[in-house]
Design a protein around this motif. Structure first.
Motif, PDB file in Angstrom:
ATOM      1  N   MET A 135      -4.198 -11.018  18.028  1.00 22.65           N
ATOM      2  CA  MET A 135      -3.479  -9.766  18.191  1.00 22.65           C
ATOM      3  C   MET A 135      -3.760  -9.171  19.578  1.00 22.65           C
ATOM      4  N   ASP A 136      -2.833  -8.382  20.124  1.00 20.42           N
ATOM      5  CA  ASP A 136      -3.015  -7.726  21.425  1.00 20.42           C
ATOM      6  C   ASP A 136      -4.060  -6.628  21.300  1.00 20.42           C
ATOM      7  N   GLU A 137      -4.738  -6.327  22.404  1.00 24.84           N
ATOM      8  CA  GLU A 137      -5.739  -5.269  22.459  1.00 24.84           C
ATOM      9  C   GLU A 137      -5.072  -3.933  22.191  1.00 24.84           C
ATOM     10  N   GLY A 138      -5.697  -3.106  21.297  1.00 23.97           N
ATOM     11  CA  GLY A 138      -5.183  -1.765  21.037  1.00 23.97           C
ATOM     12  C   GLY A 138      -4.086  -1.709  20.014  1.00 23.97           C
ATOM     13  N   ASN A 139      -3.890  -2.769  19.253  1.00 28.40           N
ATOM     14  CA  ASN A 139      -2.785  -2.793  18.295  1.00 28.40           C
ATOM     15  C   ASN A 139      -3.264  -2.790  16.840  1.00 28.40           C
ATOM     16  N   LYS A 140      -4.513  -2.404  16.611  1.00 25.27           N
ATOM     17  CA  LYS A 140      -4.998  -2.333  15.232  1.00 25.27           C
ATOM     18  C   LYS A 140      -4.609  -0.970  14.656  1.00 25.27           C
ATOM     19  N   VAL A 141      -3.881  -0.986  13.526  1.00 24.55           N
ATOM     20  CA  VAL A 141      -3.370   0.242  12.941  1.00 24.55           C
ATOM     21  C   VAL A 141      -3.723   0.293  11.455  1.00 24.55           C
ATOM     22  N   VAL A 142      -4.135   1.485  11.007  1.00 22.42           N
ATOM     23  CA  VAL A 142      -4.347   1.746   9.579  1.00 22.42           C
ATOM     24  C   VAL A 142      -3.138   2.525   9.066  1.00 22.42           C
ATOM     25  N   VAL A 143      -2.478   1.982   8.069  1.00 20.33           N
ATOM     26  CA  VAL A 143      -1.320   2.629   7.447  1.00 20.33           C
ATOM     27  C   VAL A 143      -1.786   3.317   6.171  1.00 20.33           C
ATOM     28  N   VAL A 144      -1.425   4.612   6.014  1.00 14.68           N
ATOM     29  CA  VAL A 144      -1.793   5.376   4.823  1.00 14.68           C
ATOM     30  C   VAL A 144      -0.493   5.712   4.078  1.00 14.68           C
ATOM     31  N   GLU A 145      -0.281   5.049   2.939  1.00 19.30           N
ATOM     32  CA  GLU A 145       0.985   5.212   2.192  1.00 19.30           C
ATOM     33  C   GLU A 145       0.722   4.928   0.716  1.00 19.30           C
ATOM     34  N   ASP A 146       1.013   5.941  -0.157  1.00 20.87           N
ATOM     35  CA  ASP A 146       0.741   5.766  -1.583  1.00 20.87           C
ATOM     36  C   ASP A 146       1.848   5.015  -2.318  1.00 20.87           C
ATOM     37  N   SER A 147       2.978   4.812  -1.670  1.00 15.72           N
ATOM     38  CA  SER A 147       4.057   4.041  -2.298  1.00 15.72           C
ATOM     39  C   SER A 147       3.906   2.566  -1.943  1.00 15.72           C
ATOM     40  N   PRO A 148       3.679   1.690  -2.929  1.00 11.93           N
ATOM     41  CA  PRO A 148       3.508   0.258  -2.619  1.00 11.93           C
ATOM     42  C   PRO A 148       4.723  -0.335  -1.912  1.00 11.93           C
ATOM     43  N   THR A 149       5.913   0.099  -2.306  1.00 12.01           N
ATOM     44  CA  THR A 149       7.119  -0.446  -1.679  1.00 12.01           C
ATOM     45  C   THR A 149       7.184  -0.058  -0.214  1.00 12.01           C
ATOM     46  N   GLN A 150       6.925   1.251   0.090  1.00 11.38           N
ATOM     47  CA  GLN A 150       6.949   1.722   1.478  1.00 11.38           C
ATOM     48  C   GLN A 150       5.849   1.046   2.290  1.00 11.38           C
ATOM     49  N   ALA A 151       4.658   0.912   1.673  1.00 15.07           N
ATOM     50  CA  ALA A 151       3.540   0.289   2.383  1.00 15.07           C
ATOM     51  C   ALA A 151       3.855  -1.156   2.740  1.00 15.07           C
ATOM     52  N   MET A 152       4.448  -1.890   1.800  1.00 13.38           N
ATOM     53  CA  MET A 152       4.790  -3.289   2.052  1.00 13.38           C
ATOM     54  C   MET A 152       5.823  -3.403   3.170  1.00 13.38           C
ATOM     55  N   ARG A 153       6.796  -2.490   3.168  1.00 14.44           N
ATOM     56  CA  ARG A 153       7.828  -2.529   4.205  1.00 14.44           C
ATOM     57  C   ARG A 153       7.237  -2.194   5.580  1.00 14.44           C
ATOM     58  N   LEU A 154       6.359  -1.188   5.608  1.00 11.96           N
ATOM     59  CA  LEU A 154       5.729  -0.809   6.893  1.00 11.96           C
ATOM     60  C   LEU A 154       4.881  -1.946   7.452  1.00 11.96           C
ATOM     61  N   ARG A 155       4.105  -2.581   6.571  1.00 12.32           N
ATOM     62  CA  ARG A 155       3.278  -3.699   7.024  1.00 12.32           C
ATOM     63  C   ARG A 155       4.139  -4.789   7.661  1.00 12.32           C
TER      64      ARG A 155
END
Length: 675
Positions: free
Chosen positions: A1-21
């Motif tokens: 992965m490129d430097e500075g591209n680590k992101v934590v996604v906070v989403e309680d909807s499994p469908t939204q979380a899967m799409r964002l990932r």
């Protein structure tokens, strides 16, 4: 992965979380997914992401509180946070989010590429420890409470709007379902109805609130309920749709439905309900059955027409040779009784052929204007005799009836068949009523389940007080060879023959019956104008004046028929020549100028009888011609010259002699019968 591209996604909807990932990973981000603010804090302490992307509204800890916790945490304060919310971005919420330490506040419907670019920019601009102004705790609590209250009001309004929209959609869906001609319903896995349309409620005979929440066992009883339940379980076990036919009894009778049942699945692909859509195919089944019966009638008609000719030839030979054999025997000779049995059996065979051909509507019988009472009244004694001693027969005949057009013998056959049928329905005796009346229908009218065109009719009714018939029996009574009588007691052609005669005369037959209440047959014959119908030409008795030319040429491809006619006419003093074909007949005709009569079969191999007659008449116009045939069709008679004498096979010697004398011994000077 490129430097500075680590992101934590906070989403309680499994469908939204899967799409964002998936979206962020497609843009090169290393993604960690969490479902609450507290989980995001723990993951951030462990993973040290470059940026946090959080939903605003979440259980446990929302996005505002997450920003606040990161802002005051000495280890995490430098991690930038981007908050996401619904499509509408409230400005006061945005300002409060920035005051809590968020670096950006965006709508959830922002384009994926735009969101990825924003996260990269934010990740590169980490704030210094002393470069960020932190809200005082009391100020944060006051503004946080205010924003929560406003957010709650906003969410309540959104829920109300959603509920209103959902209610409208439900009303629209119910309207579509209720106006569908299909039967539609949904049941849960325990068999309870959770949705039905108006058609399904009509079938069940209940209001909607009486259906929802109940099972088939509750509504239809255990037997039918268990049968319907078996279909539901089959759908659940297979997990695929099934198609089948099922029947329901309504106030207007039994209805047949073509049904499709299929499973309904949730987002986890688990079956949670069974849906059924059914179409009423009762009328289609009735039409299919009507077509099947018509095809059966047509097939039997073709069979009857095909066998009639050859069978009637055989019966002519049997009947007449039985007479020949009996002539030389004394009345006391026991062989004479045997020969009479042969003759009787041949006559029964001839009668059966006539019934077959009549039933197939291929029989030719000229109609004549008559008043039906003039046929019924003379038959009263015969009908009473046919009914038997235990049966009382009453006549209820309306006087001065209109005329109708039907052959007399056919009407007699109708009456006998119906009276005998009624008698057999009363094994312990009873009463048969034969009635007649004029009937006027101003418009098409349904009578005993059959639609009759408007018009004037003469109605003949035969009623009995017998056992009656079930609905299933009534559906088959006019089928050829269908009978409820014991084996050997009936051919199953009686009512089929009656129907063939009635419809051949342009009329209609209906039946009204029920178990335990007797049966009534109604025959509707169109009223007729006597002037519009040409009655059958009456047969004049021979005067005894002999015309010249007593030589007869007999042409038939059946040797037995030729021998019968030769023997019969020779004994009466006629000179008889026989030929097996048209060509052979022409050769004989050329060498015998004294031939005065041609007797020819109509249908023969090679040259037809009509063609042979035309050829011989062209050289001798005074030649008399008698046609004969085993076919009994109207089309057969239409092929003959108008007024041509015709002998129907099987015939007796007396019938043959009568016809020959009518032709050969007519008064001198009368015009030829054919030419």
């Amino acid at each position: 992965m490129d430097e500075g591209n680590k992101v934590v996604v906070v989403e309680d909807s499994p469908t939204q979380a899967m799409r964002l990932r998936a979206d962020l990973e497609s843009h090169g981000f290393d993604v960690r997914v969490t479902q609450s603010g507290r989980e995001a804090l723990e993951t951030s302490r462990r993973e040290r992401p470059d940026v946090i992307l959080s939903d605003v509204l979440m259980p446990d800890m929302d996005g505002f509180r997450l920003c606040r916790e990161i802002q005051v945490d000495a280890e995490l304060f430098s991690i930038p946070v981007v908050l996401r919310t619904v499509a509408f971005v409230d400005e006061e919420d945005r300002q409060f989010a920035l005051a809590c330490g968020a670096r950006a506040y965006v709508a959830k419907d922002v384009e994926n590429g735009e969101l990825a670019s924003l996260l990269r920019r934010v990740a590169k601009g980490r704030p210094a420890k002393n470069g960020t102004k932190i809200l005082e705790e009391q100020v944060f609590q006051d503004r946080y409470g205010e924003r929560l209250l406003q957010r709650l009001v906003h969410e309540v309004a959104e829920v109300e709007r959603s509920n209103e929209s959902l209610e409208q959609m439900q009303q629209q869906l119910q309207g579509i379902l209720d106006n569908s001609p299909m039967l539609i319903y949904v049941k849960d896995l325990d068999g309870r109805y959770i949705l039905t349309n108006r058609h399904a409620q009509w079938i069940l005979g209940l209001d909607p609130d009486e259906v929802i929440g109940r099972t088939d066992e509750d509504l239809a009883g255990s037997d039918l309920g268990l049968s319907l339940r078996a279909h539901d379980e089959h759908v659940v076990d297979r997990g695929t749709p099934i198609n089948f036919e099922e029947s329901f009894v309504h106030d207007d009778g039994a209805h047949t439905y073509l049904s499709t049942k299929f499973p309904l699945r949730d987002s986890n692909d688990s079956i949670y309900a069974i849906c059924a859509i059914s179409m009423d195919i009762t009328e289609r089944k009735r039409l299919e059955e009507s077509l099947r019966r018509s095809q059966k009638l047509e097939a039997v008609g073709r069979l009857a027409g095909g066998i009639a000719h050859d069978f009637n030839n055989l019966l002519s030979i049997i009947q007449n040779y039985a007479v020949f054999a009996s002539e030389d025997l004394a009345d006391t000779d026991p062989r004479k009784d045997d020969i009479q049995e042969i003759s009787a059996a041949a006559e029964r065979g001839a009668s059966l052929v006539r019934q077959l051909v009549t039933f197939s509507r291929d029989d030719f019988a000229a109609s004549e204007p008559l008043q039906v009472n003039a046929v019924i009244e003379p038959m009263a004694n015969l009908l009473r005799a046919s009914g038997g001693k235990a049966v009382e027969i009453e006549m209820d005949l309306e006087p001065d009836l209109r005329l109708t057009a039907i052959n007399t013998s056919h009407l007699e056959q109708i009456l006998l068949n119906l009276v005998i049928n009624a008698r057999d329905a009363m094994p312990d005796g009873g009463r048969i009523t034969v009635a007649s009346s004029d009937v006027d229908l101003d418009q098409p009218t349904e009578v005993a389940g059959r639609l009759l065109p408007g018009g004037s009719y003469v109605r003949i009714s035969v009623s009995d007080t017998g056992t009656g018939m079930s609905a299933s029996t009534m559906e088959q009574i006019f089928d050829p060879f269908f009978t409820t009588k014991p084996e050997g007691k009936g051919t199953g052609l009686g009512l089929a023959t009656v129907q063939g005669i009635v419809e051949g005369a342009g009329g209609y037959i209906t039946v009204d019956s029920g178990l335990g209440r007797g049966t009534t047959f109604h025959i509707y014959l169109p009223a007729a104008d006597a002037s519009a119908i040409t009655p059958e030409e009456s047969e004049a008795e021979p005067t005894g004046t002999t015309a010249p030319g007593r030589t007869v040429l007999v042409v038939d491809d059946q040797a037995g028929i030729r021998r019968i006619i030769h023997r019969t006419l020779s004994r009466e003093g006629y000179e008889v020549l026989t030929a097996a074909s048209g060509d052979e007949a022409e050769e004989l005709f050329r060498h015998h100028a004294d031939i005065g009569l041609l007797i020819t079969d109509v249908v023969m191999p090679g040259m037809a009888g009509t063609e042979l007659a035309d050829r011989l008449l062209s050289s001798k116009p005074a030649l008399e011609v008698i046609y004969m045939s085993g076919f009994r069709g109207a089309d057969q008679r239409r092929t003959l010259p108008g007024g041509a004498p015709f002998i129907q096979k099987p015939f007796s010697m007396d019938d043959l002699l009568m016809q020959v004398k009518l032709v050969m011994e007519r008064p001198a000077g009368d015009p030829p019968r054919v030419g």
